[in-house]
Scaffold this motif. Structure first.
Motif, PDB file in Angstrom:
ATOM      1  N   HIS A 106       0.809  -1.207   0.000  1.00 44.22           N
ATOM      2  CA  HIS A 106       0.000   0.000   0.000  1.00 44.22           C
ATOM      3  C   HIS A 106       0.847   1.264   0.000  1.00 44.22           C
ATOM      4  O   HIS A 106       0.388   2.327  -0.427  1.00 44.22           O
ATOM      5  CB  HIS A 106      -0.923   0.020   1.226  1.00 44.22           C
ATOM      6  CG  HIS A 106      -1.725   1.273   1.348  1.00 44.22           C
ATOM      7  ND1 HIS A 106      -1.480   2.234   2.313  1.00 44.22           N
ATOM      8  CD2 HIS A 106      -2.755   1.755   0.605  1.00 44.22           C
ATOM      9  CE1 HIS A 106      -2.325   3.231   2.165  1.00 44.22           C
ATOM     10  NE2 HIS A 106      -3.107   2.972   1.143  1.00 44.22           N
ATOM     11  N   ARG A 107       2.105   1.135   0.450  1.00 37.79           N
ATOM     12  CA  ARG A 107       2.935   2.327   0.639  1.00 37.79           C
ATOM     13  C   ARG A 107       4.397   1.991   0.345  1.00 37.79           C
ATOM     14  O   ARG A 107       4.912   0.954   0.754  1.00 37.79           O
ATOM     15  CB  ARG A 107       2.792   2.807   2.089  1.00 37.79           C
ATOM     16  CG  ARG A 107       3.709   3.934   2.526  1.00 37.79           C
ATOM     17  CD  ARG A 107       3.516   4.191   4.029  1.00 37.79           C
ATOM     18  NE  ARG A 107       4.489   5.124   4.554  1.00 37.79           N
ATOM     19  CZ  ARG A 107       4.322   6.438   4.613  1.00 37.79           C
ATOM     20  NH1 ARG A 107       3.196   6.980   4.179  1.00 37.79           N
ATOM     21  NH2 ARG A 107       5.264   7.220   5.118  1.00 37.79           N
ATOM     22  N   ILE A 108       5.047   2.879  -0.411  1.00 40.01           N
ATOM     23  CA  ILE A 108       6.487   2.807  -0.614  1.00 40.01           C
ATOM     24  C   ILE A 108       7.109   4.041   0.032  1.00 40.01           C
ATOM     25  O   ILE A 108       6.666   5.162  -0.210  1.00 40.01           O
ATOM     26  CB  ILE A 108       6.870   2.786  -2.102  1.00 40.01           C
ATOM     27  CG1 ILE A 108       6.163   1.661  -2.852  1.00 40.01           C
ATOM     28  CG2 ILE A 108       8.386   2.650  -2.260  1.00 40.01           C
ATOM     29  CD1 ILE A 108       6.409   1.707  -4.352  1.00 40.01           C
ATOM     30  N   GLU A 109       8.133   3.811   0.843  1.00 42.82           N
ATOM     31  CA  GLU A 109       8.870   4.909   1.455  1.00 42.82           C
ATOM     32  C   GLU A 109      10.258   5.004   0.835  1.00 42.82           C
ATOM     33  O   GLU A 109      10.786   4.028   0.316  1.00 42.82           O
ATOM     34  CB  GLU A 109       9.003   4.706   2.966  1.00 42.82           C
ATOM     35  CG  GLU A 109       7.683   4.727   3.704  1.00 42.82           C
ATOM     36  CD  GLU A 109       7.852   4.501   5.198  1.00 42.82           C
ATOM     37  OE1 GLU A 109       8.995   4.176   5.632  1.00 42.82           O
ATOM     38  OE2 GLU A 109       6.862   4.652   5.930  1.00 42.82           O
ATOM     39  N   ALA A 110      10.847   6.181   0.889  1.00 43.07           N
ATOM     40  CA  ALA A 110      12.227   6.381   0.457  1.00 43.07           C
ATOM     41  C   ALA A 110      12.821   7.507   1.288  1.00 43.07           C
ATOM     42  O   ALA A 110      12.139   8.485   1.598  1.00 43.07           O
ATOM     43  CB  ALA A 110      12.301   6.728  -1.026  1.00 43.07           C
TER      44      ALA A 110
ATOM     45  N   HIS B 103      17.781  12.727   7.300  1.00 45.58           N
ATOM     46  CA  HIS B 103      17.237  12.357   5.994  1.00 45.58           C
ATOM     47  C   HIS B 103      15.862  12.982   5.810  1.00 45.58           C
ATOM     48  O   HIS B 103      15.122  13.202   6.785  1.00 45.58           O
ATOM     49  CB  HIS B 103      17.094  10.830   5.859  1.00 45.58           C
ATOM     50  CG  HIS B 103      18.372  10.123   5.577  1.00 45.58           C
ATOM     51  ND1 HIS B 103      19.394  10.038   6.479  1.00 45.58           N
ATOM     52  CD2 HIS B 103      18.794   9.458   4.460  1.00 45.58           C
ATOM     53  CE1 HIS B 103      20.396   9.352   5.956  1.00 45.58           C
ATOM     54  NE2 HIS B 103      20.055   8.986   4.730  1.00 45.58           N
ATOM     55  N   TYR B 104      15.514  13.246   4.564  1.00 47.63           N
ATOM     56  CA  TYR B 104      14.135  13.545   4.207  1.00 47.63           C
ATOM     57  C   TYR B 104      13.405  12.213   3.981  1.00 47.63           C
ATOM     58  O   TYR B 104      13.958  11.286   3.392  1.00 47.63           O
ATOM     59  CB  TYR B 104      14.054  14.356   2.914  1.00 47.63           C
ATOM     60  CG  TYR B 104      14.496  15.799   3.021  1.00 47.63           C
ATOM     61  CD1 TYR B 104      14.342  16.510   4.203  1.00 47.63           C
ATOM     62  CD2 TYR B 104      15.054  16.443   1.919  1.00 47.63           C
ATOM     63  CE1 TYR B 104      14.746  17.837   4.286  1.00 47.63           C
ATOM     64  CE2 TYR B 104      15.452  17.764   1.993  1.00 47.63           C
ATOM     65  CZ  TYR B 104      15.299  18.458   3.180  1.00 47.63           C
ATOM     66  OH  TYR B 104      15.704  19.765   3.251  1.00 47.63           O
ATOM     67  N   LEU B 105      12.159  12.144   4.438  1.00 45.69           N
ATOM     68  CA  LEU B 105      11.325  10.974   4.208  1.00 45.69           C
ATOM     69  C   LEU B 105      10.313  11.275   3.114  1.00 45.69           C
ATOM     70  O   LEU B 105       9.571  12.260   3.200  1.00 45.69           O
ATOM     71  CB  LEU B 105      10.589  10.563   5.486  1.00 45.69           C
ATOM     72  CG  LEU B 105       9.604   9.397   5.344  1.00 45.69           C
ATOM     73  CD1 LEU B 105      10.349   8.112   4.996  1.00 45.69           C
ATOM     74  CD2 LEU B 105       8.783   9.215   6.609  1.00 45.69           C
ATOM     75  N   TYR B 106      10.280  10.421   2.090  1.00 43.61           N
ATOM     76  CA  TYR B 106       9.317  10.529   1.008  1.00 43.61           C
ATOM     77  C   TYR B 106       8.435   9.281   0.987  1.00 43.61           C
ATOM     78  O   TYR B 106       8.834   8.227   1.466  1.00 43.61           O
ATOM     79  CB  TYR B 106      10.037  10.650  -0.344  1.00 43.61           C
ATOM     80  CG  TYR B 106      10.587  12.011  -0.637  1.00 43.61           C
ATOM     81  CD1 TYR B 106       9.878  12.912  -1.428  1.00 43.61           C
ATOM     82  CD2 TYR B 106      11.819  12.414  -0.127  1.00 43.61           C
ATOM     83  CE1 TYR B 106      10.387  14.165  -1.706  1.00 43.61           C
ATOM     84  CE2 TYR B 106      12.334  13.670  -0.400  1.00 43.61           C
ATOM     85  CZ  TYR B 106      11.606  14.548  -1.192  1.00 43.61           C
ATOM     86  OH  TYR B 106      12.104  15.790  -1.459  1.00 43.61           O
TER      87      TYR B 106
END
Length: 207
Positions: free
Chosen positions: A141-145, A182-185
């Motif tokens: 349902h979700r991809i993080e980077a 870090h930035y979370l996307y």
């Protein structure tokens, strides 16, 4: 594919589209991987965990392949090498890892590119294939980077691929021997589905 690869590796399909190919790493890829990573050492090191003394050795690569295969069999992580459409030229790699099932259904996207191919538009195509794999094949349902605030190239890539910046993570990962912010996307399945629907509509012939 060698007999050993066939016997020991999980049966994960290759991903093809837009002139690129993603497939799981094989033992026979070692020479190309070592050459590309070695030539790109100074380019990659600022954005990755600290390299070990034997980072590019055959033994380290063999253990890496073993871990990739084990993770894939356990459905916790899937690593791919990025090639041209014929599978001859190695460009880089990408991973969907830290996969959580249950109520989360999420995973974390990672990627690397050889220096000579950086900025060539290849990684956005690979990320599009990874979105297809994560959402349609794995049912996430979700991809993080996550990326360093100073990594403008990675920020442009994620935003071009439809990811939304959600926050600023303090001392999140140890990169090049130092704890770094870090930035979370993230990208959600429904956001990707809407974009896919728009693409299909744009492809319809005019009445």
């Amino acid at each position: 594919m060698s007999i050993l690869d066939h016997l020991t590796g999980p049966q994960i399909p290759s991903l093809e589209g837009d002139g690129v190919l993603l497939r799981m790493p094989r033992r026979g890829d070692y020479a190309a991987w070592r050459a590309l990573r070695g030539d790109s050492r100074e380019f990659l090191k600022p954005w990755e965990p600290l390299w070990t003394a034997d980072e590019l050795s055959w033994e380290a690569y063999r253990l890496r392949i073993r871990r990739y295969n084990q993770d894939a069999r356990e459905n916790t992580s899937f690593s791919f090498f990025l090639f041209d459409a014929e599978g001859r030229t190695l460009y880089g790699g990408t991973t969907i890892g830290q996969i959580r099932r249950g109520v989360a259904q999420s995973g974390t996207l990672g990627y690397w590119m050889g220096e000579r191919y950086a900025g060539s538009g290849l990684m956005p195509r690979a990320v599009d294939l990874m979105k297809l794999f994560a959402f349609d094949v794995q049912g996430l349902h979700r991809i993080e980077a996550a990326c360093l605030p100073s990594n403008t190239r990675s920020i442009r890539l994620l935003e071009k691929c439809g990811f939304t910046r959600e926050g600023h993570l303090r001392n999140y990962l140890k990169i090049a021997g130092r704890w770094e912010d870090h930035y979370l996307y993230s990208l959600l399945a429904e956001e990707w589905s809407r974009s896919r629907s728009r693409e299909r509509l744009c492809g319809l012939p005019a009445e």
